[in-house]
Design an enzyme around this catalytic site. Structure first.
Site, short mmCIF file in Angstrom:
data_model
loop_
_atom_site.label_atom_id
_atom_site.label_comp_id
_atom_site.label_asym_id
_atom_site.label_seq_id
_atom_site.Cartn_x
_atom_site.Cartn_y
_atom_site.Cartn_z
N GLY A 54 0.83 -1.20 0.00
CA GLY A 54 0.00 0.00 0.00
C GLY A 54 0.86 1.24 0.00
N CYS A 80 5.40 -6.11 1.29
CA CYS A 80 5.76 -4.70 1.23
C CYS A 80 5.24 -3.96 2.47
CB CYS A 80 5.26 -4.08 -0.07
SG CYS A 80 5.99 -2.47 -0.45
N TYR A 81 4.18 -3.16 2.34
CA TYR A 81 3.62 -2.48 3.51
C TYR A 81 3.20 -3.50 4.57
CZ TYR A 81 0.67 0.64 6.28
OH TYR A 81 0.13 1.37 7.32
N HIS A 166 7.52 -7.50 -4.23
CA HIS A 166 6.21 -7.93 -4.72
C HIS A 166 6.36 -9.24 -5.51
CE1 HIS A 166 3.72 -4.45 -3.62
NE2 HIS A 166 4.84 -3.76 -3.77
N GLU A 168 4.01 -11.06 -6.57
CA GLU A 168 2.84 -11.27 -7.42
C GLU A 168 3.00 -10.69 -8.82
OE1 GLU A 168 1.83 -7.48 -5.00
OE2 GLU A 168 3.09 -9.27 -4.83
N SER A 219 -23.75 -7.68 -24.79
CA SER A 219 -22.85 -6.89 -25.63
C SER A 219 -22.28 -7.70 -26.79
CB SER A 219 -21.69 -6.34 -24.79
OG SER A 219 -20.80 -7.38 -24.43
N GLY A 220 -22.31 -9.02 -26.68
CA GLY A 220 -21.71 -9.87 -27.70
C GLY A 220 -20.25 -10.14 -27.46
N GLY A 221 -19.67 -9.49 -26.44
CA GLY A 221 -18.28 -9.75 -26.09
C GLY A 221 -18.15 -11.06 -25.33
N VAL A 222 -16.92 -11.41 -25.01
CA VAL A 222 -16.65 -12.68 -24.35
C VAL A 222 -17.38 -12.78 -23.03
CG1 VAL A 222 -14.83 -14.15 -23.38
CG2 VAL A 222 -14.37 -12.78 -25.43
N ASP A 223 -17.36 -11.71 -22.24
CA ASP A 223 -17.92 -11.76 -20.90
C ASP A 223 -19.44 -12.00 -20.92
OD1 ASP A 223 -15.33 -11.08 -20.30
OD2 ASP A 223 -15.79 -8.95 -20.06
N SER A 224 -20.15 -11.20 -21.72
CA SER A 224 -21.61 -11.34 -21.75
C SER A 224 -22.02 -12.65 -22.41
CB SER A 224 -22.26 -10.15 -22.45
OG SER A 224 -21.96 -10.13 -23.83
N LYS A 371 -10.27 -12.31 -16.95
CA LYS A 371 -10.62 -12.53 -18.35
C LYS A 371 -10.18 -13.89 -18.87
CE LYS A 371 -11.94 -9.71 -20.97
NZ LYS A 371 -13.29 -9.34 -21.49
#
Length: 515
Positions: A54, A80-81, A166, A168, A219-224, A371
């Site tokens: 942080g 870290c923090y 870090h 990650e 939306s027609g995208g991958v997610d929807s 994603k």
């Protein structure tokens, strides 16, 4: 998704990457605020806690962290923090940094200490000023930076580990090995995450609304697409999808919707509202204003259509399905409302006020996924590879790819140039070699020569990046022959464009989109 591993968010820009790496290692985790963690730990015992990095300093932090340390057998990782909190709480000394460590730094293992897969000397990513100068008496030094500063400490008897770097982030080459050491050797946890687990959990959540009418802002995208396919699999034909054409789409987007109408069993209805959006946006130049106008207009159009549909069909929707992902949730919600310390980056209209305005309950079966995990789920659900691996496209669409004022002509230039880029990526078999590719219209003009005359026309920027989850991104290295072909076609075929440039900025420091 409630997890037994809690990641306490202190506002690091990398916090989401911790849970991302944990999943790659086969472990679930949940990002929560400090206040939520301190309250929840009074009645629930997690299997482990991570104190994230942080931007603040322990010298201004008056928080009582004793609830986290009451159980001496509770595994804790401080990053870290988080490590500075450990150092201060257990009686060590934290010094204000005169010269911080930022970026790549060399890491050395202390004599007699080793982590499987971690060499004695390696590169890690540092981002700190304060540091632990005197190790608490119950800890031992395990890692040291090339500058001689303490980079890792471990409690002698309790499962507590502190890391000043870090692990990650991608730049820490052996970061996954360090995190694996904590999860497997220090915390001694059992793996509980896989693509099968991910699909089963999401299906279980979707099945809880069986018998209800579910509305999807498609939306027609991958997610929807994945969200809608998942919910239809769980509840059947009680799912209704509405697609709003806001006039800020690419030719490939409209083609995809038509194809999905023909080749899937999803019930998709198209609403053409392009003129409405263009009129609403005519005075907006600021990117945040444009996003808010697009989001507000979307809600108005969507709500009107749905009310008409319910009245004509004699049904009432109970839930709104959205393909919200984990990065959307973290970036969009003001952390101050929840007690967090990270900063809002930009608005996302897909997590806006639509459910409240329409008095609908929200269904977000993908809200804890990244994603790449959504793509994996799409394949598990049997969707075509070409549908699932379409490049991401933002909700505001071309609205944030025309920098500044929108007009029919500026939208056309992006549509035409983007279509050329898309066609050439396909033609050169390069579409799957980049995670996202698009064009941006810049608000500048440059001198050029067309035919025998001087012209003063606009500039198109090409943006192509590789990423796993959109949190970080690197520029895609594509052949010059391909770039030259795209540039030549754009300058020759898109009226009003004289010059093409290639964006070479990674994320960070840039964002993927220009606005």
């Amino acid at each position: 998704m409630k997890s037994s591993v809690w990641i306490i968010d202190f506002g690091s820009q990398y916090t989401m990457l911790i849970t991302r790496k944990f999943r790659e290692l086969g472990f679930t985790s949940e990002i929560i605020t400090l206040e939520e963690g301190l309250e929840r730990v009074k009645s629930h015992k997690p299997k482990a806690i991570v104190l994230s990095g942080g931007p603040q300093s322990v010298f201004e932090d008056k928080t009582d962290y004793s609830p986290f340390f009451a159980d001496k057998n509770l595994p804790i990782l401080g990053i870290c923090y988080g490590m500075q909190i450990l150092g201060q709480y257990f009686g060590g000394t934290v010094e204000k940094g005169v010269q911080g460590e930022y970026g790549l730094a060399g890491l050395h293992c202390a004599p007699g200490f080793n982590i499987q897969g971690l060499p004695e000397v390696s590169d890690v990513w540092m981002s700190h000023s304060d540091h632990v100068s005197v190790i608490p008496k119950d800890f031992k030094l395990i890692l040291e930076s090339e500058n001689g500063l303490t980079a890792g400490i471990k409690h002698n008897t309790s499962p507590i580990l502190g890391l000043q770097f870090h692990p990650e982030v991608h730049h820490t080459i052996h970061g996954k090995e360090v995190l694996s050491y904590f999860l497997n050797e220090v915390a001694k946890l059992k793996s509980d995450w896989s693509s099968k687990t991910m699909l089963e959990t999401s299906l279980e959540q979707a099945a809880t609304v069986k018998g209800s009418k579910v509305l999807c802002a498609f939306s027609g995208g991958v997610d929807s697409l994945v969200a809608a396919t998942l919910v239809q699999k769980a509840i059947g034909n009680d799912l209704y999808c509405f697609f709003v054409n806001n006039g800020l789409l690419r030719p490939q987007d409209l083609h995809t919707i038509k194809m999905l109408q023909e080749k899937t069993s999803l019930n998709i209805e198209v609403i053409d509202a392009s003129e409405y959006f263009l009129e609403a946006l005519k005075n907006d130049k600021d990117p945040e204003d444009k996003r808010k106008t697009i989001g507000r207009s979307f809600i108005e159009i969507f709500e009107k259509k749905v009310n008409e549909f319910q009245a004509s069909h004699g049904i009432k929707f109970d839930y709104l399905l959205q393909g919200t992902l984990y990065p959307d949730v973290i970036e969009s919600l003001s952390p101050h409302k929840k007690g967090g310390k990270s900063a809002t980056i930009k608005s996302h209209h897909n997590v806006g006020g639509l459910p409240e305005k329409m008095n609908l309950k929200l269904l977000e079966p993908l809200r804890f996924l990244f994603k790449d995990e959504v793509r994996a789920m799409g394949i598990e659900l049997g969707l075509d590879h070409s549908w699932v691996f379409r490049h991401p496209f933002p909700g505001p669409g071309i609205g944030v790819r025309v920098l500044g004022q929108l007009s029919r002509d500026s939208i056309r230039k992006v549509q035409e140039s983007d279509q050329i880029l898309y066609e050439e990526l396909k033609e050169h078999n390069l579409y799957d070699s980049t995670w996202q590719a698009f064009t941006v219209l810049l608000p500048v003009k440059t001198v050029g020569v067309k035919g025998d005359g001087r012209v003063y026309e606009e500039v198109i920027a090409l943006r192509m990046v590789n990423s796993q989850d959109g949190m970080t991104a690197s520029v895609t290295e594509l052949p010059w022959s391909f770039l030259n072909k795209v540039s030549s076609r754009v300058c020759n075929e898109v009226k009003g464009v004289t010059r093409v440039v290639y964006d070479l900025t990674s994320k960070p420091p840039g964002t993927i989109e220009w606005e």
